[in-house]
Scaffold this motif. Structure first.
Motif, PDB file in Angstrom:
ATOM      1  N   VAL A 116      55.400  37.853  46.597  1.00 17.52           N
ATOM      2  CA  VAL A 116      54.742  36.682  46.006  1.00 17.52           C
ATOM      3  C   VAL A 116      53.602  37.101  45.082  1.00 17.52           C
ATOM      4  CG1 VAL A 116      53.061  36.300  47.881  1.00 17.52           C
ATOM      5  CG2 VAL A 116      53.857  34.373  46.529  1.00 17.52           C
ATOM      6  N   GLU A 117      52.935  38.216  45.392  1.00 15.88           N
ATOM      7  CA  GLU A 117      51.870  38.696  44.511  1.00 15.88           C
ATOM      8  C   GLU A 117      52.437  39.206  43.187  1.00 15.88           C
ATOM      9  OE1 GLU A 117      48.648  40.050  47.959  1.00 15.88           O
ATOM     10  OE2 GLU A 117      50.147  41.467  47.243  1.00 15.88           O
ATOM     11  N   VAL A 118      53.586  39.843  43.242  1.00 15.61           N
ATOM     12  CA  VAL A 118      54.209  40.334  42.008  1.00 15.61           C
ATOM     13  C   VAL A 118      54.643  39.169  41.131  1.00 15.61           C
ATOM     14  CG1 VAL A 118      56.164  41.618  41.066  1.00 15.61           C
ATOM     15  CG2 VAL A 118      54.918  42.532  43.027  1.00 15.61           C
ATOM     16  N   THR A 119      55.278  38.165  41.730  1.00 15.53           N
ATOM     17  CA  THR A 119      55.708  37.015  40.922  1.00 15.53           C
ATOM     18  C   THR A 119      54.513  36.259  40.370  1.00 15.53           C
ATOM     19  OG1 THR A 119      55.915  35.661  42.930  1.00 15.53           O
ATOM     20  CG2 THR A 119      57.909  36.748  42.117  1.00 15.53           C
ATOM     21  N   ASN A 120      53.433  36.184  41.142  1.00 12.16           N
ATOM     22  CA  ASN A 120      52.236  35.509  40.642  1.00 12.16           C
ATOM     23  C   ASN A 120      51.585  36.290  39.511  1.00 12.16           C
ATOM     24  OD1 ASN A 120      50.231  33.339  40.828  1.00 12.16           O
ATOM     25  ND2 ASN A 120      48.842  34.938  41.492  1.00 12.16           N
ATOM     26  N   LEU A 121      51.680  37.606  39.563  1.00 13.79           N
ATOM     27  CA  LEU A 121      51.138  38.425  38.484  1.00 13.79           C
ATOM     28  C   LEU A 121      51.841  38.093  37.165  1.00 13.79           C
ATOM     29  CD1 LEU A 121      49.238  40.824  37.759  1.00 13.79           C
ATOM     30  CD2 LEU A 121      51.203  42.326  38.124  1.00 13.79           C
ATOM     31  N   ALA A 128      55.874  39.598  29.336  1.00 14.57           N
ATOM     32  CA  ALA A 128      55.751  40.768  28.464  1.00 14.57           C
ATOM     33  C   ALA A 128      54.532  41.606  28.827  1.00 14.57           C
ATOM     34  CB  ALA A 128      55.682  40.329  27.000  1.00 14.57           C
ATOM     35  N   GLU A 129      53.405  40.951  29.123  1.00 16.00           N
ATOM     36  CA  GLU A 129      52.187  41.702  29.454  1.00 16.00           C
ATOM     37  C   GLU A 129      52.331  42.396  30.798  1.00 16.00           C
ATOM     38  OE1 GLU A 129      48.331  43.273  29.048  1.00 16.00           O
ATOM     39  OE2 GLU A 129      49.749  42.415  27.594  1.00 16.00           O
ATOM     40  N   THR A 130      52.996  41.749  31.746  1.00 12.48           N
ATOM     41  CA  THR A 130      53.222  42.384  33.045  1.00 12.48           C
ATOM     42  C   THR A 130      54.082  43.634  32.882  1.00 12.48           C
ATOM     43  OG1 THR A 130      53.086  40.251  34.183  1.00 12.48           O
ATOM     44  CG2 THR A 130      54.135  42.052  35.369  1.00 12.48           C
ATOM     45  N   LEU A 251      46.439  24.524  52.402  1.00  9.91           N
ATOM     46  CA  LEU A 251      47.280  25.614  51.903  1.00  9.91           C
ATOM     47  C   LEU A 251      48.273  25.123  50.858  1.00  9.91           C
ATOM     48  CD1 LEU A 251      48.061  27.556  55.209  1.00  9.91           C
ATOM     49  CD2 LEU A 251      46.395  28.164  53.440  1.00  9.91           C
ATOM     50  N   GLY A 252      48.672  23.860  50.964  1.00  9.92           N
ATOM     51  CA  GLY A 252      49.614  23.308  49.999  1.00  9.92           C
ATOM     52  C   GLY A 252      49.059  23.250  48.587  1.00  9.92           C
ATOM     53  N   GLY A 253      47.745  23.235  48.448  1.00  5.86           N
ATOM     54  CA  GLY A 253      47.131  23.197  47.124  1.00  5.86           C
ATOM     55  C   GLY A 253      46.612  24.539  46.652  1.00  5.86           C
ATOM     56  N   LEU A 254      46.940  25.600  47.378  1.00  2.88           N
ATOM     57  CA  LEU A 254      46.451  26.944  47.050  1.00  2.88           C
ATOM     58  C   LEU A 254      47.652  27.869  46.906  1.00  2.88           C
ATOM     59  CD1 LEU A 254      43.749  28.628  46.845  1.00  2.88           C
ATOM     60  CD2 LEU A 254      44.142  29.232  49.245  1.00  2.88           C
ATOM     61  N   HIS A 255      47.752  28.571  45.776  1.00  5.04           N
ATOM     62  CA  HIS A 255      48.884  29.484  45.580  1.00  5.04           C
ATOM     63  C   HIS A 255      48.856  30.582  46.635  1.00  5.04           C
ATOM     64  CE1 HIS A 255      51.619  32.390  43.743  1.00  5.04           C
ATOM     65  NE2 HIS A 255      52.091  31.371  43.037  1.00  5.04           N
ATOM     66  N   ALA A 256      50.026  30.912  47.154  1.00  3.14           N
ATOM     67  CA  ALA A 256      50.120  31.893  48.241  1.00  3.14           C
ATOM     68  C   ALA A 256      49.532  33.248  47.873  1.00  3.14           C
ATOM     69  CB  ALA A 256      51.576  32.048  48.677  1.00  3.14           C
ATOM     70  N   SER A 257      49.487  33.575  46.580  1.00  2.00           N
ATOM     71  CA  SER A 257      48.906  34.859  46.166  1.00  2.00           C
ATOM     72  C   SER A 257      47.407  34.916  46.430  1.00  2.00           C
ATOM     73  CB  SER A 257      49.173  35.100  44.675  1.00  2.00           C
ATOM     74  OG  SER A 257      48.528  34.106  43.890  1.00  2.00           O
ATOM     75  N   LYS A 258      46.782  33.763  46.703  1.00  2.00           N
ATOM     76  CA  LYS A 258      45.336  33.722  46.971  1.00  2.00           C
ATOM     77  C   LYS A 258      45.020  33.709  48.463  1.00  2.00           C
ATOM     78  CE  LYS A 258      44.302  31.249  42.660  1.00  2.00           C
ATOM     79  NZ  LYS A 258      43.722  30.016  42.062  1.00  2.00           N
ATOM     80  N   TYR A 259      46.042  33.704  49.308  1.00  2.00           N
ATOM     81  CA  TYR A 259      45.781  33.635  50.746  1.00  2.00           C
ATOM     82  C   TYR A 259      45.029  34.867  51.245  1.00  2.00           C
ATOM     83  CZ  TYR A 259      49.086  29.680  51.151  1.00  2.00           C
ATOM     84  OH  TYR A 259      49.736  28.475  51.043  1.00  2.00           O
TER      85      TYR A 259
END
Length: 341
Positions: A116-121, A128-130, A251-259
Motif C-alpha cells: 500500500v505504501e508503494v501504490t501510494n507513492l 513517471a516520477e516514481t 480510519l475511513g478518512g485516512l489513507h492507509a499509507s499514513k497509518y
C-alpha cells in the motif's frame, strides 16, 4: 479525565518524506539473515535463508553504473533468468524478517515499503516520477504484496515492468502465489495477461511452517472491563485510548499509507468496545492498522470482544482470509506483550 486518542492525530507525509520513509519499520531495524531461526522441522525455511542471501549477494556483485546503463544492458538475473524474488508462504513464518534482511544486506540505494505504501507513492509522485526515482535504486523490497482491485493490478504490473527493465531487482512477500494474485477479490481472469507477465519476472521461494508467533505460547489475554482498560491506559505513559467504532470511522478518512505515521511515538494502544468489523472495508483498514502496530511493536489492550472476533466467519472464509488471519495473529502477539508487563 481526557486521554490522548488516535482519532485526534493528523498525520501527514510529503512526497519527499514518503520516499525517505521507504525503509524497514522499527521492529525489523536489527534483523539479519543470521538472526532468523529456521524451524528444524521445516527445511524450506533454511533454504529460503540461503536463497535470499544469494539474491542479495547477486545484487552486490553487480557493479553496473547509473540507470541509463542498466536500462541498456540490464542487471544480472537469478539463476533461472528472472530478476525478482518472491517469498510465498503462510503468515508467521518469517517472510518479512527475510525481506528486511535482504534490504539490510544490499549495498547502495534501495527502498522498502508495504504494497500500500508503494501504490501510494505512485499516487503522490505520479507514475513517471516514481519510476524515475526508484530506477536509481538497486533493490525495491515490497512487503505484503497483494492485488486487491483492478486499478492496483494495472499500476503495479506496469511499475514492476518498468523498474525491472531498468535493472532494479524486486523482492516481495505475499501469502499468495504470484499467478494467483487477485483471485476471490475481483474479476482477476480479466487481468490474467498482466498478472502472468508480472509473475514471470519472479523466482518463487516457498517458506513453509506454523506461525512462529504462537508456537508453545498461551492464547491472547481475554478482553478486560471498561474500568480496567481506562485504569491501565492512565497508568501507561505515552498510550492512547480510543472508542473502537469512532476509530474505525476515523480510519475511513485516512489513507492507509499514513497509518504508520498515525501510531509513531505511541507506547500502547487501548481500544474500548471492540467487536466484529461491520463490513469488508472496515475489516481491511483494521488489517492495515494491525500491520503498522506490529511493525512498530506497539502493544494493544481491549475491552468488549476478543481480538480474535474482529472478523466474521464469512470474512474468514472469503478472498481476504489470509489477511485476516495474519492480523489476528499479529494482534494476539501484541496483546500478549502487554499482558507480560
Amino acid at each position: 479525565m481526557s486521554f490522548p486518542r488516535l482519532v485526534d492525530r493528523r498525520p501527514e507525509l510529503s512526497p519527499d518524506e514518503l520516499v525517505q520513509a521507504m525503509t524497514p519499520p522499527p521492529r525489523f531495524d536489527v534483523v539479519r539473515f543470521d538472526t532468523y531461526l529456521p524451524n528444524p522441522e521445516e527445511p524450506s525455511q533454511a533454504q529460503a535463508v540461503r536463497d535470499c542471501s544469494t539474491f542479495a549477494e547477486g545484487i552486490n556483485a553487480d557493479t553496473g553504473g547509473g540507470s541509463w546503463l542498466r536500462a541498456m544492458f540490464g542487471r544480472k538475473k537469478t539463476g533461472d533468468g528472472k530478476s525478482g524474488l518472491y517469498l510465498d508462504g503462510g503468515f508467521g513464518v518469517g517472510k518479512t524478517h527475510l525481506l528486511a534482511s535482504m534490504w539490510h544486506a544490499t549495498e547502495g540505494a534501495k527502498s522498502y515499503g508495504t504494497f500500500v505504501e508503494v501504490t501510494n507513492l505512485v499516487g503522490a509522485l505520479g507514475f513517471a516520477e516514481t519510476v524515475k526515482r526508484l530506477s536509481e535504486h538497486r533493490l525495491l523490497a515490497i512487503d505484503e504484496f497483494e492485488l486487491d482491485d483492478p486499478g492496483d493490478t494495472m499500476l503495479v504490473t506496469q511499475l514492476i515492468a518498468k523498474l525491472t527493465d531498468a535493472g532494479v531487482r524486486i523482492a516481495a512477500t505475499s501469502n499468495t502465489l504470484p499467478d494467483k494474485l487477485g483471485e476471490g477479490r475481483f474479476a482477476a481472469v480479466d487481468f490474467l495477461r498482466e498478472i502472468h507477465a508480472m509473475s514471470a519476472r519472479f523466482s518463487v521461494v516457498r517458506v513453509d511452517g506454523p506461525d512462529y508467533r504462537h508456537r508453545g505460547l498461551p492464547d491472547a489475554p481475554p478482553p478486560m472491563s471498561e474500568d480496567e482498560l481506562t485504569r491501565l491506559a492512565e497508568a501507561t505513559d505515552g498510550s492512547t485510548l480510543d472508542d473502537f467504532d469512532e476509530l474505525c470511522g476515523f480510519l475511513g478518512g485516512l489513507h492507509a499509507s499514513k497509518y504508520g505515521r498515525l501510531v509513531d511515538g505511541i507506547s500502547a494502544v487501548h481500544l474500548s468496545g471492540v467487536h466484529a468489523a461491520r463490513d469488508q472495508d472496515v475489516a481491511l483498514r483494521l488489517v492495515a492498522l494491525a500491520d503498522r502496530l506490529y511493525d512498530r511493536a506497539i502493544p494493544v489492550r481491549v475491552s468488549g470482544e476478543a481480538l480474535s472476533a474482529l472478523f466474521t466467519d464469512e470474512m474468514l472464509h472469503g478472498g481476504y482470509r489470509k489477511k485476516y488471519l495474519r492480523a489476528i495473529s499479529r494482534l494476539t502477539a501484541l496483546s500478549r506483550d502487554l499482558a507480560k508487563s
